[in-house]
Design a protein around this motif. Structure first.
Motif, short mmCIF file in Angstrom:
data_model
loop_
_atom_site.label_atom_id
_atom_site.label_comp_id
_atom_site.label_asym_id
_atom_site.label_seq_id
_atom_site.Cartn_x
_atom_site.Cartn_y
_atom_site.Cartn_z
N THR A 26 -33.88 -15.79 0.52
CA THR A 26 -32.42 -15.68 0.57
C THR A 26 -31.80 -16.79 1.42
O THR A 26 -30.63 -17.12 1.26
N ARG A 27 -32.58 -17.36 2.32
CA ARG A 27 -32.08 -18.46 3.12
C ARG A 27 -31.78 -19.69 2.26
O ARG A 27 -31.06 -20.60 2.68
N ALA A 28 -32.31 -19.68 1.06
CA ALA A 28 -32.06 -20.82 0.16
C ALA A 28 -30.61 -20.93 -0.25
O ALA A 28 -30.18 -21.97 -0.73
N TYR A 29 -29.83 -19.84 -0.07
CA TYR A 29 -28.40 -19.93 -0.38
C TYR A 29 -27.75 -21.07 0.40
O TYR A 29 -27.06 -21.93 -0.14
N SER A 30 -27.97 -21.00 1.71
CA SER A 30 -27.27 -21.95 2.57
C SER A 30 -27.77 -23.37 2.35
O SER A 30 -27.07 -24.32 2.66
N ARG A 31 -28.98 -23.49 1.86
CA ARG A 31 -29.52 -24.83 1.62
C ARG A 31 -29.21 -25.33 0.21
O ARG A 31 -29.67 -26.38 -0.20
N ARG A 32 -28.47 -24.54 -0.54
CA ARG A 32 -28.13 -24.88 -1.93
C ARG A 32 -29.39 -25.15 -2.76
O ARG A 32 -29.42 -26.05 -3.59
N ALA A 33 -30.41 -24.41 -2.44
CA ALA A 33 -31.67 -24.59 -3.17
C ALA A 33 -31.97 -23.35 -4.02
O ALA A 33 -33.11 -23.08 -4.35
N TRP A 34 -30.94 -22.61 -4.31
CA TRP A 34 -31.11 -21.37 -5.04
C TRP A 34 -31.26 -21.66 -6.53
O TRP A 34 -30.57 -22.51 -7.07
N ASN A 35 -32.18 -21.00 -7.19
CA ASN A 35 -32.33 -21.18 -8.63
C ASN A 35 -32.84 -19.90 -9.25
O ASN A 35 -33.13 -18.92 -8.55
N ASN A 36 -32.92 -19.90 -10.54
CA ASN A 36 -33.31 -18.68 -11.26
C ASN A 36 -34.73 -18.24 -10.91
O ASN A 36 -35.04 -17.05 -10.86
N ARG A 37 -35.61 -19.22 -10.67
CA ARG A 37 -36.98 -18.86 -10.34
C ARG A 37 -37.05 -18.14 -9.01
O ARG A 37 -37.76 -17.15 -8.86
N ARG A 38 -36.27 -18.61 -8.04
CA ARG A 38 -36.26 -17.96 -6.73
C ARG A 38 -35.65 -16.56 -6.82
O ARG A 38 -36.06 -15.65 -6.13
N ARG A 39 -34.64 -16.43 -7.68
CA ARG A 39 -34.03 -15.11 -7.85
C ARG A 39 -35.05 -14.13 -8.43
O ARG A 39 -35.17 -12.99 -7.98
N GLY A 40 -35.78 -14.56 -9.43
CA GLY A 40 -36.80 -13.70 -10.01
C GLY A 40 -37.91 -13.38 -9.03
O GLY A 40 -38.39 -12.25 -8.97
N LEU A 41 -38.28 -14.37 -8.23
CA LEU A 41 -39.34 -14.14 -7.25
C LEU A 41 -38.87 -13.18 -6.17
O LEU A 41 -39.62 -12.30 -5.74
N LEU A 42 -37.60 -13.31 -5.76
CA LEU A 42 -37.06 -12.40 -4.75
C LEU A 42 -37.09 -10.96 -5.26
O LEU A 42 -37.51 -10.05 -4.53
N LEU A 43 -36.68 -10.77 -6.49
CA LEU A 43 -36.70 -9.42 -7.07
C LEU A 43 -38.13 -8.90 -7.18
O LEU A 43 -38.41 -7.73 -6.89
N ASN A 44 -39.06 -9.78 -7.54
CA ASN A 44 -40.45 -9.38 -7.70
C ASN A 44 -41.08 -9.00 -6.36
O ASN A 44 -41.81 -8.02 -6.25
N VAL A 45 -40.78 -9.78 -5.32
CA VAL A 45 -41.32 -9.47 -3.99
C VAL A 45 -40.78 -8.13 -3.51
O VAL A 45 -41.51 -7.31 -2.95
N ALA A 46 -39.49 -7.89 -3.74
CA ALA A 46 -38.89 -6.62 -3.32
C ALA A 46 -39.57 -5.45 -4.02
O ALA A 46 -39.91 -4.44 -3.40
#
Lengths: 113, 217
Positions: free
Chosen positions: A57-77
């Motif tokens: 989620t820290r990737a928001y502030s670094r503007r490094a957010w992408n669909n792969r990270r979103r999917g990975l975040l959901l998967n980790v949760a």
């Protein structure tokens, strides 16, 4: 707008009232960092999972957010759910899962930005 | 003779001494349940999960009748996975270590553990005979999704040996702390912080004496 409209539950055992100017990706980021800080570290899924989620989620502030990270975040949760010793670990996933599943548009905006 | 309890693990009934943990009982019947508790620790970090039956049968909420499965009352399992290395055996337990839910939990937990472990196997003394390597080969994912390069703290490598232990080790076993307390008789090291920030520190003045350092390995 009544709560039943979205059937959502970001947060844990509490009610968070926000207006529609608040982006849910920001709220999820704050919630995840809170749980990462509060994790005692006794059980592995919570200790490592909250840390991993806070990294993502820290990737928001670094503007490094992408669909792969979103999917990975959901998967980790979801990988944490049902495996933590106490309720804190379980609660830490709720904001992430409901936020991504029910307020997808906020996360999509972050991707475009 | 100690008290014996009878339980079922992966469909095999076994009678074991009361007081042992589920992981040990699983090994007795050949169901190797992943466990990383290799020594007795004060705070048992755990890896393994098993589905655990609460030795009651599932009832239909509307009628109150037992739910049947293959001609026998269906076992009602607990909703969450339980750890095999911290839960002790109980009479009538029904345990599944190879169910889809259990194996998914084992794979996920090994992946979580690897996120905080340094990738220094080629230069590690335990390389090749490491329980974590064995666990990873048997139960872990083939590829890491944790892409952050922060597992190996090289800046601490040469600087402070005790800090090195605290930074590199996967779980906080407190073995060196106990040795220092109980054998060396000089209680000058301890844990600091919690969760991933846990490390072994010394605040002694004068500084920590490394006279017994070889005993920690």
């Amino acid at each position: 707008m009544p709560p039943s409209v979205h059937q959502s539950g970001p947060g844990s055992a509490s009610v968070i009232v926000i207006d529609d100017t608040v982006a849910l990706d920001w709220l999820v980021n704050k919630t995840v960092h809170f749980f990462n800080h509060e994790s005692c570290g006794k059980c592995t899924p919570c200790r490592e999972g909250t840390y991993w989620m806070s990294h993502l989620t820290r990737a928001y502030s670094r503007r490094a957010w992408n669909n792969r990270r979103r999917g990975l975040l959901l998967n980790v949760a979801k990988q944490m759910q049902g495996k933590c010793l106490c309720a804190l670990g379980e609660f830490s996933t709720m904001a992430v899962v409901t936020g991504i599943e029910r307020f997808r548009q906020d996360f999509d905006k972050a991707v475009k930005a | 003779m100690s008290k014996q309890v009878t339980l079922t693990i992966d469909g095999k009934q076994i009678t074991v001494p009361d007081g042992i943990v589920v992981a040990d009982a699983a090994k007795m019947v050949g169901s190797i349940s992943p466990s990383f508790v290799i020594i007795q620790t004060r705070a048992g970090w755990h890896v393994s999960h098993v589905s655990r039956g609460d030795w009651s049968s599932e009832r239909d909420r509307a009628t109150g009748q037992f739910v049947m499965e293959n001609g026998a009352p269906k076992i009602q399992f607990m909703p969450k996975l339980e750890t095999a290395c911290t839960n002790k055996v109980e009479d009538g337990m029904v345990i599944l270590t190879q169910s889809a839910k259990a194996t998914d939990g084992q794979k996920g937990t090994v992946e979580f553990l690897l996120t905080s472990h340094p990738l220094d196997c080629p230069i590690c003394d335990k390389g090749g005979e490491c329980p974590l390597q064995n666990l990873t080969m048997a139960y872990g994912p083939g590829k890491s999704r944790f892409i952050y390069n922060e597992k190996l703290h090289l800046d601490r490598w040469f600087r402070w040996v005790i800090d090195l232990f605290g930074s590199r080790t996967l779980y906080s076993c407190a073995r060196c702390i106990r040795f220092q307390d109980e054998i060396a008789g000089d209680s000058v090291i301890g844990f600091d912080a919690r969760a991933r920030s846990t490390q072994i520190v010394s605040l002694s003045d004068p500084g920590f004496d490394f006279g017994f350092l070889g005993q920690y390995l």
